[in-house]
Design an enzyme around this catalytic site. Structure first.
Site, PDB file in Angstrom:
ATOM      1  N   THR A 165       0.850  -1.282  -0.352  1.00  0.00           N
ATOM      2  CA  THR A 165      -0.229   0.505  -0.141  1.00  0.00           C
ATOM      3  C   THR A 165       0.657   1.433  -0.328  1.00  0.00           C
ATOM      4  O   THR A 165       2.083   0.636   0.612  1.00  0.00           O
ATOM      5  CB  THR A 165      -0.761   0.184   1.260  1.00  0.00           C
ATOM      6  OG1 THR A 165      -1.546  -0.789   1.563  1.00  0.00           O
ATOM      7  CG2 THR A 165      -1.825   1.540   1.007  1.00  0.00           C
ATOM      8  N   ARG A 193     -12.577  -7.958  -2.995  1.00  0.00           N
ATOM      9  CA  ARG A 193     -11.757  -8.411  -1.324  1.00  0.00           C
ATOM     10  C   ARG A 193     -11.303  -6.824  -1.340  1.00  0.00           C
ATOM     11  O   ARG A 193     -11.113  -6.159  -2.541  1.00  0.00           O
ATOM     12  CB  ARG A 193     -11.295  -9.225  -1.522  1.00  0.00           C
ATOM     13  CG  ARG A 193     -10.198  -8.911  -0.477  1.00  0.00           C
ATOM     14  CD  ARG A 193      -8.196  -8.277  -1.337  1.00  0.00           C
ATOM     15  NE  ARG A 193      -7.728  -8.499   0.665  1.00  0.00           N
ATOM     16  CZ  ARG A 193      -6.346  -7.406   0.277  1.00  0.00           C
ATOM     17  NH1 ARG A 193      -6.338  -6.661  -0.326  1.00  0.00           N
ATOM     18  NH2 ARG A 193      -5.442  -7.727   1.326  1.00  0.00           N
ATOM     19  N   GLY A 195      -8.787  -4.869   1.409  1.00  0.00           N
ATOM     20  CA  GLY A 195      -7.471  -5.105   2.553  1.00  0.00           C
ATOM     21  C   GLY A 195      -7.845  -4.579   3.854  1.00  0.00           C
ATOM     22  O   GLY A 195      -8.632  -3.779   3.747  1.00  0.00           O
ATOM     23  N   ASP A 196      -7.005  -3.616   4.550  1.00  0.00           N
ATOM     24  CA  ASP A 196      -7.162  -2.835   5.529  1.00  0.00           C
ATOM     25  C   ASP A 196      -7.185  -1.454   5.417  1.00  0.00           C
ATOM     26  O   ASP A 196      -7.161  -0.916   6.179  1.00  0.00           O
ATOM     27  CB  ASP A 196      -5.717  -3.659   6.814  1.00  0.00           C
ATOM     28  CG  ASP A 196      -4.527  -2.883   6.395  1.00  0.00           C
ATOM     29  OD1 ASP A 196      -3.941  -3.227   4.994  1.00  0.00           O
ATOM     30  OD2 ASP A 196      -3.344  -2.799   6.703  1.00  0.00           O
ATOM     31  N   THR A 216       1.102  -1.238   6.171  1.00  0.00           N
ATOM     32  CA  THR A 216       1.286  -1.764   4.760  1.00  0.00           C
ATOM     33  C   THR A 216       1.012  -3.782   4.847  1.00  0.00           C
ATOM     34  O   THR A 216       1.613  -4.529   5.921  1.00  0.00           O
ATOM     35  CB  THR A 216       2.803  -1.547   4.115  1.00  0.00           C
ATOM     36  OG1 THR A 216       3.338  -1.592   4.461  1.00  0.00           O
ATOM     37  CG2 THR A 216       2.028  -0.330   4.271  1.00  0.00           C
ATOM     38  N   GLY A 219      -2.799  -7.410   5.337  1.00  0.00           N
ATOM     39  CA  GLY A 219      -4.365  -6.624   5.476  1.00  0.00           C
ATOM     40  C   GLY A 219      -5.357  -7.529   6.234  1.00  0.00           C
ATOM     41  O   GLY A 219      -5.743  -7.468   7.395  1.00  0.00           O
TER      42      GLY A 219
END
Length: 305
Positions: A165, A193, A195-196, A216, A219
């Site tokens: 990220t 999907r 991620g964080d 990063t 996630g």
């Protein structure tokens, strides 16, 4: 004044630094810098240079958080939109919501004048299809995409192990502490999907009274542990920045099921300290740092957990 970002921030970090030097709003400066990262094809984990999902479609995620107010703008799985950090910023400024996803996020982008962008880089498309040809039979290829994807998502691995990220954190005694993120997400991910990176408390959190953190890589782990919020809450409870990060790493280390890999934590506190710690990621992890006492930004190595 301090600006912290991960290694992949290089196309836009100087832009953010200059804007901060010129007195710009911190979130405006970070979003402008991230926009440069999103447009750089050499960055293979963010924006145009990123990898597509299992269906060969680009879905981008981003978020911003104002640590003075704890207002958040977030977007996830956004199609046809390159400047998703800027879009997340507009969500924060214009809507009563925190997060928009998918077609709804794209509709909002069109309503406020964002162009529709072709996001799939030709080389990414080639690599994606060649990998499908390795994994699927001729009969499955002929039916694609009308085949089950769940098992395929386990078989196909990220072509460059990219689960990164771009994260920016800014801290200033007068302007506050803020966070911004952007990513193309895990390559070959199952469609939809998240991620964080767009999840407050997992991939990012900022509170100008205490500090901020952003993560990063994996996630799936930081969402399970609320890693960014853990760090800021620990600061609130009186932990030092190093101890707050250590606590978050202990929680990650307790995970024993599910998909487990590496995480990089970036964190700052209200005292002007910063920490970047590599938990289980192979190789050297580097990050960008600029403080207003520095003539130029510096690329430094993260600590090992």
């Amino acid at each position: 004044m301090l600006l912290l970002a991960n290694n992949e921030a290089w196309p836009g970090f100087p832009t953010s630094v200059q804007m901060l030097r010129d007195g710009a709003n911190s979130l405006d400066a970070m979003v402008a810098g991230i926009g440069k990262v999103e447009a750089e094809v050499k960055v293979r984990s963010v924006g145009y240079g990123g990898w597509p999902n299992m269906l060969g479609r680009m879905e981008l995620d981003a978020a911003v958080m104002d640590g003075n107010t704890r207002d958040v703008g977030s977007v996830g799985a956004v199609p046809d939109t390159l400047p998703v950090a800027a879009l997340a910023h507009e969500v924060m400024k214009r809507l009563p919501h925190v997060m928009l996803t998918g077609d709804g996020a794209r509709r909002f982008a069109s309503e406020i004048g964002f162009s529709k962008d072709d996001l799939l880089y030709d080389d990414s498309k080639r690599v994606w299809w060649e990998r499908l040809e390795q994994e699927l039979s001729p009969e499955e290829l002929a039916k694609f995409p009308d085949i089950p994807l769940a098992q395929l998502s386990r078989a196909i691995t990220d072509p460059e192990r990219v689960r990164d990220t771009t994260v920016f954190l800014s801290a200033d005694p007068t302007r506050g502490i803020h966070a911004a993120t952007s990513t193309s997400g895990w390559a070959w991910k199952y469609p939809g999907r998240l991620g964080d990176s767009p999840i407050p408390g997992a991939g990012f959190y900022a509170d100008s009274r205490y500090g901020a953190a952003a993560c990063t890589h994996t996630g799936e782990m930081t969402m399970r542990c609320s890693t960014a919020r853990t760090i800021v809450l620990a600061l609130k409870l009186g932990y030092s920045l190093s101890d707050a990060v250590r606590l978050a790493i202990e929680e990650l280390n307790e995970l024993s099921t599910g998909f487990l890999a590496g995480v990089v934590i970036h964190a700052v506190d209200v005292k002007g300290n910063h920490e970047v710690v590599n938990f289980r990621c192979p190789g050297e992890i580097r990050y960008w740092l600029w403080e207003d006492s520095m003539p130029e930004p510096e690329l430094r190595a993260a600590k090992l957990a």
